[in-house]
Motif scaffolding. Structure first.
Motif, PDB file in Angstrom:
ATOM      1  N   ILE A 163       0.858  -1.185   0.000  1.00  0.00           N
ATOM      2  CA  ILE A 163       0.000   0.000   0.000  1.00  0.00           C
ATOM      3  C   ILE A 163       0.895   1.237   0.000  1.00  0.00           C
ATOM      4  O   ILE A 163       1.760   1.382   0.871  1.00  0.00           O
ATOM      5  CB  ILE A 163      -0.927   0.022   1.229  1.00  0.00           C
ATOM      6  N   SER A 164       0.700   2.111  -0.964  1.00  0.00           N
ATOM      7  CA  SER A 164       1.472   3.348  -1.070  1.00  0.00           C
ATOM      8  C   SER A 164       0.522   4.537  -0.941  1.00  0.00           C
ATOM      9  O   SER A 164      -0.373   4.718  -1.783  1.00  0.00           O
ATOM     10  CB  SER A 164       2.207   3.426  -2.411  1.00  0.00           C
ATOM     11  N   LEU A 165       0.695   5.321   0.099  1.00  0.00           N
ATOM     12  CA  LEU A 165      -0.099   6.527   0.314  1.00  0.00           C
ATOM     13  C   LEU A 165       0.707   7.708  -0.202  1.00  0.00           C
ATOM     14  O   LEU A 165       1.669   8.149   0.436  1.00  0.00           O
ATOM     15  CB  LEU A 165      -0.430   6.690   1.800  1.00  0.00           C
TER      16      LEU A 165
ATOM     17  N   ASN B  71      -2.570   0.218  -4.453  1.00  0.00           N
ATOM     18  CA  ASN B  71      -2.501  -1.145  -3.933  1.00  0.00           C
ATOM     19  C   ASN B  71      -1.866  -1.988  -5.031  1.00  0.00           C
ATOM     20  O   ASN B  71      -2.501  -2.279  -6.044  1.00  0.00           O
ATOM     21  CB  ASN B  71      -3.897  -1.659  -3.569  1.00  0.00           C
TER      22      ASN B  71
ATOM     23  N   CYS C 137      -6.211   0.891   0.936  1.00  0.00           N
ATOM     24  CA  CYS C 137      -6.489   2.188   0.332  1.00  0.00           C
ATOM     25  C   CYS C 137      -7.928   2.589   0.604  1.00  0.00           C
ATOM     26  O   CYS C 137      -8.796   1.746   0.789  1.00  0.00           O
ATOM     27  CB  CYS C 137      -6.268   2.118  -1.166  1.00  0.00           C
TER      28      CYS C 137
ATOM     29  N   GLU D 116       1.393  11.536  -1.199  1.00  0.00           N
ATOM     30  CA  GLU D 116       0.939  12.863  -0.798  1.00  0.00           C
ATOM     31  C   GLU D 116       1.851  13.934  -1.396  1.00  0.00           C
ATOM     32  O   GLU D 116       3.066  13.911  -1.184  1.00  0.00           O
ATOM     33  CB  GLU D 116       0.947  12.991   0.730  1.00  0.00           C
TER      34      GLU D 116
ATOM     35  N   ARG E 201       3.917   5.619   3.586  1.00  0.00           N
ATOM     36  CA  ARG E 201       3.544   6.984   3.226  1.00  0.00           C
ATOM     37  C   ARG E 201       4.676   7.583   2.406  1.00  0.00           C
ATOM     38  O   ARG E 201       5.836   7.599   2.838  1.00  0.00           O
ATOM     39  CB  ARG E 201       3.283   7.831   4.460  1.00  0.00           C
TER      40      ARG E 201
ATOM     41  N   THR F  15       2.729  -0.972   4.365  1.00  0.00           N
ATOM     42  CA  THR F  15       2.057   0.298   4.095  1.00  0.00           C
ATOM     43  C   THR F  15       3.066   1.424   4.245  1.00  0.00           C
ATOM     44  O   THR F  15       3.679   1.573   5.308  1.00  0.00           O
ATOM     45  CB  THR F  15       0.880   0.526   5.057  1.00  0.00           C
TER      46      THR F  15
ATOM     47  N   SER G 142      -3.541  13.972  -3.092  1.00  0.00           N
ATOM     48  CA  SER G 142      -3.010  12.676  -2.662  1.00  0.00           C
ATOM     49  C   SER G 142      -3.723  11.557  -3.396  1.00  0.00           C
ATOM     50  O   SER G 142      -4.796  11.755  -3.988  1.00  0.00           O
ATOM     51  CB  SER G 142      -3.164  12.505  -1.154  1.00  0.00           C
ATOM     52  N   THR G 143      -3.133  10.365  -3.334  1.00  0.00           N
ATOM     53  CA  THR G 143      -3.746   9.177  -3.909  1.00  0.00           C
ATOM     54  C   THR G 143      -3.196   7.960  -3.188  1.00  0.00           C
ATOM     55  O   THR G 143      -2.276   8.065  -2.371  1.00  0.00           O
ATOM     56  CB  THR G 143      -3.478   9.088  -5.429  1.00  0.00           C
ATOM     57  N   CYS G 144      -3.773   6.797  -3.477  1.00  0.00           N
ATOM     58  CA  CYS G 144      -3.345   5.561  -2.830  1.00  0.00           C
ATOM     59  C   CYS G 144      -3.230   4.460  -3.873  1.00  0.00           C
ATOM     60  O   CYS G 144      -4.112   4.323  -4.734  1.00  0.00           O
ATOM     61  CB  CYS G 144      -4.337   5.169  -1.735  1.00  0.00           C
TER      62      CYS G 144
END
Length: 241
Positions: free
Chosen positions: A139-141, A176, A241, A143, A217, A215, A172-174
């Motif tokens: 998971i990549s958050l 998976n 996400c 920003e 950020r 996960t 921002s986006t997320c």
């Protein structure tokens, strides 16, 4: 997590000499914190830096250094006179009297041994709970905290591009994506009066870091008048996400 990334793992109590530099931070904690006037670690905690899988248990031991100043030792140096503390029991639970740790969720937690009743930390180490081998998602958050547009690219261990996005200012986006042995994030910023995007950095998340957190950020952080930076932080607990 990169050990990278351990924030808030020091509870409101004396940590002793190697952590004396953070006492100013501890001063912001509750006023009833224990005050430690020795500022030295007097006990070796074993096993040091235990790495656990979910559900694993391990029993900690404290051995006092033979040259420890008597004034810094607790009244009772036997196991009965000691208590164990986890800075985050949601990650690693601890039996305060027995010193038995139980891995609850992936992450990093500070483990301390203190005198029963009152007193500062006598010894300390960090326990790590690994991601389960069956976990296969990253998971990549993403920003962009700057006032300019930015592009972020995710590459797998071979250098192949997995995902790419261009974000407007303060967006921002997320993602998976499938987990790789290691991954690299790189970012570019579209600065005013520049004809093309300006690269601002690239950072790897290596296998050992992915074993602690899936996960991450990924933030493009403004730096005043300087060029913004690409900053990574492993998060615990993992989230979708």
């Amino acid at each position: 997590m990169t050990e990278s990334t351990v924030v808030g793992y020091f509870p409101c109590m004396g940590i002793r000499r190697w952590a004396a530099a953070i006492l100013a931070v501890l001063g912001a904690c509750n006023s009833d914190r224990i005050v430690d006037n020795c500022f030295i670690l007097v006990a070796q905690v074993t096993p040091a830096g235990p790495r656990l899988n979910l559900g694993d248990t391990v029993t900690m031991r404290a051995t006092f250094y033979p040259d420890a100043p008597p004034a810094c030792l607790p009244p009772d140096t036997t196991a009965a006179g000691l208590r164990w503390i986890s800075s985050n029991s949601a990650t690693v639970a601890v039996d305060a009297e027995l010193g038995r740790l139980t891995a609850v969720r992936p992450g990093v937690t500070q483990i301390m041994v203190v005198p029963a009743g009152s007193g500062g930390a006598l010894g300390t180490t960090f326990a790590r709970v690994l991601e389960p081998p069956s976990a296969d998602s990253l998971i990549s958050l993403i920003e962009n905290k700057t006032p300019d547009s930015a592009t972020v690219v995710l590459e797998d261990a071979t250098g192949a591009i997995v995902r790419s996005v261009t974000l407007a200012a303060a967006r921002s986006t997320c993602w998976n994506t499938a987990l790789s042995d290691s991954v690299r994030y790189r970012a570019s910023l579209y600065l005013p009066a520049q004809p093309s995007a300006t690269p601002i950095g690239a950072k790897w998340v290596v296998h050992s870091a992915l074993s602690l957190s899936h996960t991450w950020r990924v933030a493009i952080d403004p730096q005043g008048s300087a060029t913004p930076t690409l900053d990574l932080a492993g998060l615990s607990p993992d989230r979708g996400c």
